[in-house]
Design a protein around this motif. Structure first.
Motif, PDB file in Angstrom:
ATOM      1  N   GLU A 143       0.825  -1.202   0.000  1.00  0.00           N
ATOM      2  CA  GLU A 143       0.000   0.000   0.000  1.00  0.00           C
ATOM      3  C   GLU A 143       0.862   1.256   0.000  1.00  0.00           C
ATOM      4  OE1 GLU A 143      -2.713  -0.280   3.237  1.00  0.00           O
ATOM      5  OE2 GLU A 143      -3.728  -2.017   2.400  1.00  0.00           O
ATOM      6  N   ASN A 144       2.130   1.122   0.317  1.00  0.00           N
ATOM      7  CA  ASN A 144       3.049   2.257   0.329  1.00  0.00           C
ATOM      8  C   ASN A 144       3.785   2.332  -0.997  1.00  0.00           C
ATOM      9  OD1 ASN A 144       2.364   2.812   3.001  1.00  0.00           O
ATOM     10  ND2 ASN A 144       3.890   1.351   3.752  1.00  0.00           N
ATOM     11  N   GLN A 145       4.048   3.536  -1.438  1.00  0.00           N
ATOM     12  CA  GLN A 145       4.674   3.751  -2.736  1.00  0.00           C
ATOM     13  C   GLN A 145       6.128   3.284  -2.768  1.00  0.00           C
ATOM     14  OE1 GLN A 145       3.308   4.569  -5.587  1.00  0.00           O
ATOM     15  NE2 GLN A 145       5.269   4.442  -6.612  1.00  0.00           N
ATOM     16  N   TRP A 146       6.900   3.549  -1.713  1.00  0.00           N
ATOM     17  CA  TRP A 146       8.320   3.221  -1.755  1.00  0.00           C
ATOM     18  C   TRP A 146       8.578   1.723  -1.920  1.00  0.00           C
ATOM     19  CZ3 TRP A 146      12.163   0.421   0.382  1.00  0.00           C
ATOM     20  CH2 TRP A 146      13.450   0.775  -0.002  1.00  0.00           C
ATOM     21  N   PRO A 147       7.990   0.846  -1.100  1.00  0.00           N
ATOM     22  CA  PRO A 147       8.233  -0.590  -1.300  1.00  0.00           C
ATOM     23  C   PRO A 147       7.755  -1.067  -2.667  1.00  0.00           C
ATOM     24  CG  PRO A 147       7.170  -0.217   0.813  1.00  0.00           C
ATOM     25  CD  PRO A 147       7.168   1.078   0.085  1.00  0.00           C
ATOM     26  N   ARG A 148       6.664  -0.498  -3.144  1.00  0.00           N
ATOM     27  CA  ARG A 148       6.132  -0.877  -4.458  1.00  0.00           C
ATOM     28  C   ARG A 148       7.141  -0.540  -5.555  1.00  0.00           C
ATOM     29  NH1 ARG A 148       1.293   1.925  -4.772  1.00  0.00           N
ATOM     30  NH2 ARG A 148       0.358   0.173  -3.698  1.00  0.00           N
TER      31      ARG A 148
ATOM     32  N   LEU B  89      20.057  -6.185  -1.283  1.00  0.00           N
ATOM     33  CA  LEU B  89      19.848  -7.518  -0.727  1.00  0.00           C
ATOM     34  C   LEU B  89      19.250  -7.444   0.669  1.00  0.00           C
ATOM     35  CD1 LEU B  89      20.177 -10.550  -1.157  1.00  0.00           C
ATOM     36  CD2 LEU B  89      22.502 -10.337  -0.269  1.00  0.00           C
ATOM     37  N   SER B  90      19.757  -6.543   1.473  1.00  0.00           N
ATOM     38  CA  SER B  90      19.237  -6.364   2.823  1.00  0.00           C
ATOM     39  C   SER B  90      17.764  -5.952   2.798  1.00  0.00           C
ATOM     40  CB  SER B  90      20.072  -5.310   3.554  1.00  0.00           C
ATOM     41  OG  SER B  90      19.523  -5.017   4.795  1.00  0.00           O
ATOM     42  N   MET B  91      17.429  -5.016   1.916  1.00  0.00           N
ATOM     43  CA  MET B  91      16.043  -4.544   1.827  1.00  0.00           C
ATOM     44  C   MET B  91      15.133  -5.636   1.265  1.00  0.00           C
ATOM     45  SD  MET B  91      13.871  -2.316   2.590  1.00  0.00           S
ATOM     46  CE  MET B  91      15.002  -1.131   3.248  1.00  0.00           C
ATOM     47  N   MET B  92      15.614  -6.393   0.300  1.00  0.00           N
ATOM     48  CA  MET B  92      14.813  -7.491  -0.240  1.00  0.00           C
ATOM     49  C   MET B  92      14.492  -8.506   0.856  1.00  0.00           C
ATOM     50  SD  MET B  92      16.838  -7.975  -3.847  1.00  0.00           S
ATOM     51  CE  MET B  92      16.068  -9.527  -4.304  1.00  0.00           C
ATOM     52  N   ARG B  93      15.496  -8.847   1.656  1.00  0.00           N
ATOM     53  CA  ARG B  93      15.278  -9.789   2.760  1.00  0.00           C
ATOM     54  C   ARG B  93      14.253  -9.236   3.739  1.00  0.00           C
ATOM     55  NH1 ARG B  93      21.665 -11.057   3.408  1.00  0.00           N
ATOM     56  NH2 ARG B  93      21.743 -12.919   2.087  1.00  0.00           N
ATOM     57  N   ARG B  94      14.368  -7.951   4.050  1.00  0.00           N
ATOM     58  CA  ARG B  94      13.432  -7.338   4.995  1.00  0.00           C
ATOM     59  C   ARG B  94      12.002  -7.334   4.463  1.00  0.00           C
ATOM     60  NH1 ARG B  94      13.112  -1.092   6.541  1.00  0.00           N
ATOM     61  NH2 ARG B  94      11.254  -1.257   7.824  1.00  0.00           N
ATOM     62  N   LEU B  95      11.833  -6.956   3.200  1.00  0.00           N
ATOM     63  CA  LEU B  95      10.489  -6.893   2.620  1.00  0.00           C
ATOM     64  C   LEU B  95       9.837  -8.271   2.563  1.00  0.00           C
ATOM     65  CD1 LEU B  95      11.058  -4.342  -0.274  1.00  0.00           C
ATOM     66  CD2 LEU B  95       9.719  -3.989   1.812  1.00  0.00           C
ATOM     67  N   VAL B  96      10.610  -9.282   2.168  1.00  0.00           N
ATOM     68  CA  VAL B  96      10.061 -10.641   2.098  1.00  0.00           C
ATOM     69  C   VAL B  96       9.758 -11.146   3.502  1.00  0.00           C
ATOM     70  CG1 VAL B  96      10.547 -13.031   1.453  1.00  0.00           C
ATOM     71  CG2 VAL B  96      11.084 -11.172  -0.131  1.00  0.00           C
ATOM     72  N   SER B  97      10.629 -10.851   4.449  1.00  0.00           N
ATOM     73  CA  SER B  97      10.376 -11.241   5.836  1.00  0.00           C
ATOM     74  C   SER B  97       9.091 -10.596   6.352  1.00  0.00           C
ATOM     75  CB  SER B  97      11.555 -10.836   6.707  1.00  0.00           C
ATOM     76  OG  SER B  97      11.292 -11.109   8.057  1.00  0.00           O
ATOM     77  N   ASP B  98       8.927  -9.296   6.092  1.00  0.00           N
ATOM     78  CA  ASP B  98       7.715  -8.594   6.519  1.00  0.00           C
ATOM     79  C   ASP B  98       6.471  -9.163   5.841  1.00  0.00           C
ATOM     80  OD1 ASP B  98       9.189  -6.974   8.151  1.00  0.00           O
ATOM     81  OD2 ASP B  98       9.063  -5.197   6.867  1.00  0.00           O
ATOM     82  N   LEU B  99       6.628  -9.588   4.610  1.00  0.00           N
ATOM     83  CA  LEU B  99       5.506 -10.181   3.887  1.00  0.00           C
ATOM     84  C   LEU B  99       4.986 -11.417   4.623  1.00  0.00           C
ATOM     85  CD1 LEU B  99       3.814 -10.186   1.204  1.00  0.00           C
ATOM     86  CD2 LEU B  99       5.564 -11.707   0.297  1.00  0.00           C
ATOM     87  N   PHE B 100       5.906 -12.238   5.118  1.00  0.00           N
ATOM     88  CA  PHE B 100       5.494 -13.455   5.815  1.00  0.00           C
ATOM     89  C   PHE B 100       5.107 -13.210   7.264  1.00  0.00           C
ATOM     90  CE2 PHE B 100       7.734 -15.269   2.198  1.00  0.00           C
ATOM     91  CZ  PHE B 100       6.782 -16.176   1.787  1.00  0.00           C
ATOM     92  N   VAL B 101       5.698 -12.227   7.887  1.00  0.00           N
ATOM     93  CA  VAL B 101       5.336 -11.904   9.272  1.00  0.00           C
ATOM     94  C   VAL B 101       3.898 -11.433   9.342  1.00  0.00           C
ATOM     95  CG1 VAL B 101       5.744 -10.263  11.154  1.00  0.00           C
ATOM     96  CG2 VAL B 101       7.657 -11.427  10.086  1.00  0.00           C
ATOM     97  N   HIS B 102       3.524 -10.605   8.375  1.00  0.00           N
ATOM     98  CA  HIS B 102       2.157 -10.088   8.361  1.00  0.00           C
ATOM     99  C   HIS B 102       1.182 -11.053   7.729  1.00  0.00           C
ATOM    100  CE1 HIS B 102       4.132  -5.928   8.638  1.00  0.00           C
ATOM    101  NE2 HIS B 102       3.827  -6.372   9.833  1.00  0.00           N
ATOM    102  N   GLY B 103       1.672 -12.135   7.158  1.00  0.00           N
ATOM    103  CA  GLY B 103       0.814 -13.196   6.643  1.00  0.00           C
ATOM    104  C   GLY B 103      -0.193 -12.745   5.625  1.00  0.00           C
ATOM    105  N   TYR B 104       0.263 -12.246   4.501  1.00  0.00           N
ATOM    106  CA  TYR B 104      -0.662 -11.794   3.466  1.00  0.00           C
ATOM    107  C   TYR B 104      -1.589 -12.931   3.059  1.00  0.00           C
ATOM    108  CZ  TYR B 104      -2.733 -10.249  -0.798  1.00  0.00           C
ATOM    109  OH  TYR B 104      -3.659  -9.917  -1.739  1.00  0.00           O
ATOM    110  N   GLU B 105      -2.874 -12.709   3.198  1.00  0.00           N
ATOM    111  CA  GLU B 105      -3.877 -13.715   2.834  1.00  0.00           C
ATOM    112  C   GLU B 105      -4.898 -13.145   1.881  1.00  0.00           C
ATOM    113  OE1 GLU B 105      -5.484 -14.983   6.534  1.00  0.00           O
ATOM    114  OE2 GLU B 105      -3.588 -15.849   7.222  1.00  0.00           O
ATOM    115  N   GLY B 106      -4.531 -12.113   1.175  1.00  0.00           N
ATOM    116  CA  GLY B 106      -5.447 -11.536   0.205  1.00  0.00           C
ATOM    117  C   GLY B 106      -6.279 -10.396   0.759  1.00  0.00           C
ATOM    118  N   GLY B 107      -6.087 -10.054   2.022  1.00  0.00           N
ATOM    119  CA  GLY B 107      -6.844  -8.971   2.623  1.00  0.00           C
ATOM    120  C   GLY B 107      -6.097  -7.651   2.482  1.00  0.00           C
ATOM    121  N   ASP B 108      -6.605  -6.629   3.146  1.00  0.00           N
ATOM    122  CA  ASP B 108      -5.959  -5.331   3.119  1.00  0.00           C
ATOM    123  C   ASP B 108      -4.888  -5.284   4.211  1.00  0.00           C
ATOM    124  OD1 ASP B 108      -7.558  -4.513   1.071  1.00  0.00           O
ATOM    125  OD2 ASP B 108      -9.054  -3.575   2.382  1.00  0.00           O
TER     126      ASP B 108
END
Length: 80
Positions: free
Chosen positions: A29-34, A56-75
């Motif tokens: 939802e944020n422009q910078w990560p997108r 590489l560090s930022m990629m690891r962080r973004l993917v880690s955050d993706l799984f921590v927040h458990g994207y399930e198709g919601g907002d």
């Protein structure tokens, strides 16, 4: 003594990180990560491309955050 490059990522880890970049680009939802994820996807198509230490560090962080927040198709925010 051997020199260990801090930006070194095994091929399988890099492939896994790159696999999740389009999801981050699409669902963030944020422009910078997108825009970062879109940029990484474009750069990864270049022959011989390897991410910098910061990328590489930022990629690891973004993917880690993706799984921590458990994207399930919601907002869900990818980053806090």
């Amino acid at each position: 003594m051997t020199y260990h490059c801090p930006a070194f990522a095994p091929a399988d880890e890099l492939e896994r990180l790159l696999f999740h970049m389009p999801t981050i680009a699409e669902k963030s939802e944020n422009q910078w990560p997108r825009s970062f994820a879109q940029s990484i996807v474009r750069q990864s198509r270049r022959r011989g491309w390897k991410p910098s230490t910061k990328q590489l560090s930022m990629m690891r962080r973004l993917v880690s955050d993706l799984f921590v927040h458990g994207y399930e198709g919601g907002d869900t925010d990818v980053l806090e």
